[in-house]
Scaffold this motif. Structure first.
Motif, mmCIF file in Angstrom:
data_model
loop_
_atom_site.group_PDB
_atom_site.id
_atom_site.type_symbol
_atom_site.label_atom_id
_atom_site.label_comp_id
_atom_site.label_asym_id
_atom_site.label_seq_id
_atom_site.Cartn_x
_atom_site.Cartn_y
_atom_site.Cartn_z
ATOM 1 N N PHE A 45 33.498 -37.540 -19.268
ATOM 2 C CA PHE A 45 34.071 -36.751 -18.176
ATOM 3 C C PHE A 45 33.033 -35.884 -17.473
ATOM 4 O O PHE A 45 33.339 -35.261 -16.460
ATOM 5 N N HIS A 46 31.818 -35.870 -18.004
ATOM 6 C CA HIS A 46 30.765 -35.040 -17.425
ATOM 7 C C HIS A 46 30.340 -35.545 -16.050
ATOM 8 O O HIS A 46 29.937 -34.751 -15.194
ATOM 9 N N GLY A 47 30.406 -36.844 -15.850
ATOM 10 C CA GLY A 47 29.902 -37.406 -14.608
ATOM 11 C C GLY A 47 30.941 -37.587 -13.521
ATOM 12 O O GLY A 47 30.621 -38.058 -12.428
ATOM 13 N N HIS A 48 32.209 -37.245 -13.804
ATOM 14 C CA HIS A 48 33.258 -37.435 -12.813
ATOM 15 C C HIS A 48 33.026 -36.561 -11.572
ATOM 16 O O HIS A 48 32.578 -35.430 -11.675
ATOM 17 N N ALA A 49 33.355 -37.129 -10.407
ATOM 18 C CA ALA A 49 33.254 -36.434 -9.121
ATOM 19 C C ALA A 49 31.815 -36.029 -8.801
ATOM 20 O O ALA A 49 31.573 -35.051 -8.106
ATOM 21 N N ARG A 50 30.853 -36.790 -9.300
ATOM 22 C CA ARG A 50 29.451 -36.516 -9.006
ATOM 23 C C ARG A 50 28.850 -37.694 -8.242
ATOM 24 O O ARG A 50 29.515 -38.686 -7.975
ATOM 25 N N GLU A 51 27.573 -37.564 -7.932
ATOM 26 C CA GLU A 51 26.894 -38.629 -7.208
ATOM 27 C C GLU A 51 26.813 -39.894 -8.063
ATOM 28 O O GLU A 51 26.845 -39.845 -9.304
ATOM 29 N N GLU A 52 26.712 -41.030 -7.405
ATOM 30 C CA GLU A 52 26.723 -42.320 -8.098
ATOM 31 C C GLU A 52 25.612 -42.422 -9.136
ATOM 32 O O GLU A 52 25.808 -42.964 -10.229
ATOM 33 N N VAL A 53 24.443 -41.878 -8.813
ATOM 34 C CA VAL A 53 23.315 -41.947 -9.744
ATOM 35 C C VAL A 53 23.644 -41.189 -11.027
ATOM 36 O O VAL A 53 23.430 -41.687 -12.132
ATOM 37 N N GLU A 54 24.182 -39.983 -10.903
ATOM 38 C CA GLU A 54 24.538 -39.190 -12.088
ATOM 39 C C GLU A 54 25.613 -39.882 -12.916
ATOM 40 O O GLU A 54 25.566 -39.875 -14.149
ATOM 41 N N VAL A 55 26.596 -40.467 -12.235
ATOM 42 C CA VAL A 55 27.671 -41.161 -12.951
ATOM 43 C C VAL A 55 27.099 -42.320 -13.760
ATOM 44 O O VAL A 55 27.412 -42.485 -14.952
ATOM 45 N N LEU A 56 26.238 -43.114 -13.153
ATOM 46 C CA LEU A 56 25.682 -44.274 -13.839
ATOM 47 C C LEU A 56 24.817 -43.862 -15.024
ATOM 48 O O LEU A 56 24.871 -44.471 -16.101
ATOM 49 N N VAL B 252 26.973 -42.649 -22.524
ATOM 50 C CA VAL B 252 28.229 -42.785 -23.274
ATOM 51 C C VAL B 252 28.252 -44.102 -24.047
ATOM 52 O O VAL B 252 28.736 -44.154 -25.187
ATOM 53 N N LEU B 253 27.724 -45.168 -23.462
ATOM 54 C CA LEU B 253 27.675 -46.450 -24.166
ATOM 55 C C LEU B 253 26.873 -46.347 -25.456
ATOM 56 O O LEU B 253 27.291 -46.848 -26.517
ATOM 57 N N SER B 254 25.722 -45.698 -25.390
ATOM 58 C CA SER B 254 24.893 -45.565 -26.598
ATOM 59 C C SER B 254 25.551 -44.639 -27.614
ATOM 60 O O SER B 254 25.420 -44.849 -28.831
ATOM 61 N N ILE B 255 26.289 -43.632 -27.148
ATOM 62 C CA ILE B 255 26.974 -42.716 -28.062
ATOM 63 C C ILE B 255 28.055 -43.446 -28.838
ATOM 64 O O ILE B 255 28.143 -43.346 -30.071
ATOM 65 N N PHE B 256 28.900 -44.200 -28.146
ATOM 66 C CA PHE B 256 29.991 -44.887 -28.834
ATOM 67 C C PHE B 256 29.481 -46.052 -29.686
ATOM 68 O O PHE B 256 30.121 -46.420 -30.675
ATOM 69 N N ALA B 257 28.335 -46.618 -29.327
ATOM 70 C CA ALA B 257 27.714 -47.604 -30.216
ATOM 71 C C ALA B 257 27.304 -46.936 -31.532
ATOM 72 O O ALA B 257 27.430 -47.532 -32.618
ATOM 73 N N THR B 258 26.827 -45.688 -31.450
ATOM 74 C CA THR B 258 26.490 -44.930 -32.659
ATOM 75 C C THR B 258 27.727 -44.707 -33.512
ATOM 76 O O THR B 258 27.685 -44.822 -34.749
ATOM 77 N N VAL B 259 28.856 -44.392 -32.866
ATOM 78 C CA VAL B 259 30.109 -44.167 -33.589
ATOM 79 C C VAL B 259 30.530 -45.430 -34.336
ATOM 80 O O VAL B 259 30.908 -45.382 -35.519
ATOM 81 N N ILE B 260 30.455 -46.575 -33.669
ATOM 82 C CA ILE B 260 30.852 -47.840 -34.293
ATOM 83 C C ILE B 260 29.989 -48.126 -35.529
ATOM 84 O O ILE B 260 30.498 -48.502 -36.592
ATOM 85 N N CYS B 261 28.683 -47.914 -35.405
ATOM 86 C CA CYS B 261 27.795 -48.144 -36.550
ATOM 87 C C CYS B 261 28.112 -47.194 -37.697
ATOM 88 O O CYS B 261 28.116 -47.590 -38.868
ATOM 89 N N ALA B 262 28.389 -45.928 -37.375
ATOM 90 C CA ALA B 262 28.693 -44.947 -38.415
ATOM 91 C C ALA B 262 30.003 -45.290 -39.132
ATOM 92 O O ALA B 262 30.119 -45.109 -40.347
ATOM 93 N N VAL B 263 30.990 -45.792 -38.381
ATOM 94 C CA VAL B 263 32.255 -46.197 -39.003
ATOM 95 C C VAL B 263 32.026 -47.358 -39.969
ATOM 96 O O VAL B 263 32.543 -47.366 -41.095
ATOM 97 N N PHE B 264 31.218 -48.343 -39.547
ATOM 98 C CA PHE B 264 30.934 -49.478 -40.426
ATOM 99 C C PHE B 264 30.162 -49.044 -41.662
ATOM 100 O O PHE B 264 30.310 -49.635 -42.738
ATOM 101 N N GLU B 265 29.321 -48.015 -41.539
ATOM 102 C CA GLU B 265 28.626 -47.497 -42.718
ATOM 103 C C GLU B 265 29.618 -47.029 -43.775
ATOM 104 O O GLU B 265 29.405 -47.205 -44.973
ATOM 105 N N ILE B 266 30.711 -46.422 -43.324
ATOM 106 C CA ILE B 266 31.691 -45.859 -44.248
ATOM 107 C C ILE B 266 32.571 -46.946 -44.861
ATOM 108 O O ILE B 266 32.845 -46.945 -46.057
ATOM 109 N N ILE B 267 33.027 -47.899 -44.027
ATOM 110 C CA ILE B 267 34.073 -48.821 -44.487
ATOM 111 C C ILE B 267 33.529 -50.095 -45.116
ATOM 112 O O ILE B 267 34.282 -50.807 -45.781
ATOM 113 N N GLN B 268 32.246 -50.403 -44.932
ATOM 114 C CA GLN B 268 31.741 -51.663 -45.478
ATOM 115 C C GLN B 268 31.807 -51.669 -47.003
ATOM 116 O O GLN B 268 31.471 -50.675 -47.659
ATOM 117 N N LYS B 269 32.259 -52.763 -47.561
ATOM 118 C CA LYS B 269 32.418 -52.871 -49.009
ATOM 119 C C LYS B 269 31.068 -53.037 -49.696
ATOM 120 O O LYS B 269 30.775 -52.370 -50.683
#
Length: 299
Positions: free
Chosen positions: A147-158, A164-181
């Motif tokens: 939500f940080h980039g909303h209503a801003r210039e196109e460059v800032e949004v991109l 955000v993509l790299s952040i949520f990729a980190t979340v996915i990896c951290a979740v797999f660290e916990i749940i992997q058998k």
């Protein structure tokens, strides 16, 4: 954070943490292989480089607490506004919304550092509780910057979309660290990889938007919007490649240090004895390797 230093501070924290996780995960992986033990997952790693006394200290937790406290103070001080009503002369105080967002990010990671500190000193928290806290902190960071980039210039949004993509990729990896058998090093390395990417991309955002070496991007931006979009995607892909190359290169010193010091570096001494000496894990390792393992004395 609407400045170059405001992006350098979190970028530096994520870079140091991510690089440390890369090296430490490689080191643990190689030592576990040499001892014929299964790899095991922890959120933080002991610091073996300065001797056993330092390794017993939660250096990583102290670093997170120090860095996030510094970030909190910077954001609260920089965002503090004293407003005087020109009509009535009344004085009011408020914090900028931009700074409050960054304060929330730092505060979440401050809690993670606190939980990691408690876990190090054997406070009876649930298993993997520090990992769950880390997932929540990265999730909160991703939501804030989405939500940080909303209503801003196109460059800032991109720029913030890629962050955000790299952040949520980190979340996915951290979740797999916990749940992997069967615990594997891949998820820890990828958690470290995307953390380094975040840190490097914070630097990229800062220098693209607030570089002291050129005019503000509004005055210096390319009039061809499509070309600008392509270049930003190129910078992000280049960031991915350089970070992966760094991940690979850090395996080299970790491997040689593990060969020289695998008998003296003792993970069990620093709170992981039950993980290393688990008989079920030894049996599983025997099946995976197809050989009979012998008990290694850990000094």
């Amino acid at each position: 954070m609407g400045s170059l230093p405001g992006h350098v501070v979190p970028g530096t924290i994520f870079l140091i943490l991510g690089l440390w996780w890369m090296y430490s995960a490689w080191l643990r992986y190689f030592i576990c292989r040499q001892r014929r033990r299964p790899y095991y997952v922890t959120v933080s790693f002991p610091c073996h480089c300065c001797g056993p006394r330092v390794a017993r200290l939660p250096i990583e937790s102290f670093f997170v607490l120090f860095g996030t406290t510094l970030g909190i103070l910077i954001e609260l001080i920089a965002g503090f506004n004293r407003v005087i009503d020109p009509k009535t002369g009344s004085v009011s105080f408020n914090e900028g919304a931009n700074n409050l967002q960054h304060f929330a990010m730092y505060f979440m990671f401050f809690i993670v550092g606190l939980i990691s500190l408690l876990a190090h000193y054997n406070f009876p928290l649930p298993k993997n509780f520090d990992g769950v806290a880390g997932c929540l902190a990265f999730t909160a960071e991703g939501l804030l910057f989405y939500f940080h980039g909303h209503a801003r210039e196109e460059v800032e949004v991109l720029l913030h979309v890629f962050l955000v993509l790299s952040i949520f990729a980190t979340v996915i990896c951290a979740v797999f660290e916990i749940i992997q058998k069967e615990k594997q090093v891949h998820t820890t390395l990828m958690r470290a990889y995307f953390t380094v990417m975040q840190g490097a991309w914070f630097y990229a955002i800062g220098f693209i938007l607030y570089s002291p070496f050129h005019e503000h991007y509004e005055q210096s931006k390319d009039p061809d919007a499509h070309r600008t979009t392509m270049l930003i995607a190129y910078y992000f892909a280049l960031n991915m490649a350089i970070t992966f190359f760094t991940l690979l290169m850090l395996s080299i010193p970790a491997y040689y240090i593990s060969k020289r010091q695998y008998q003296t570096i003792d993970f069990a001494e620093y709170g992981n004895l039950s993980m290393i000496n688990n008989d079920d894990d030894d049996d599983e390792m025997e099946k995976l390797n197809g050989v009979t393992t012998t008990t290694t004395t850990i000094h």
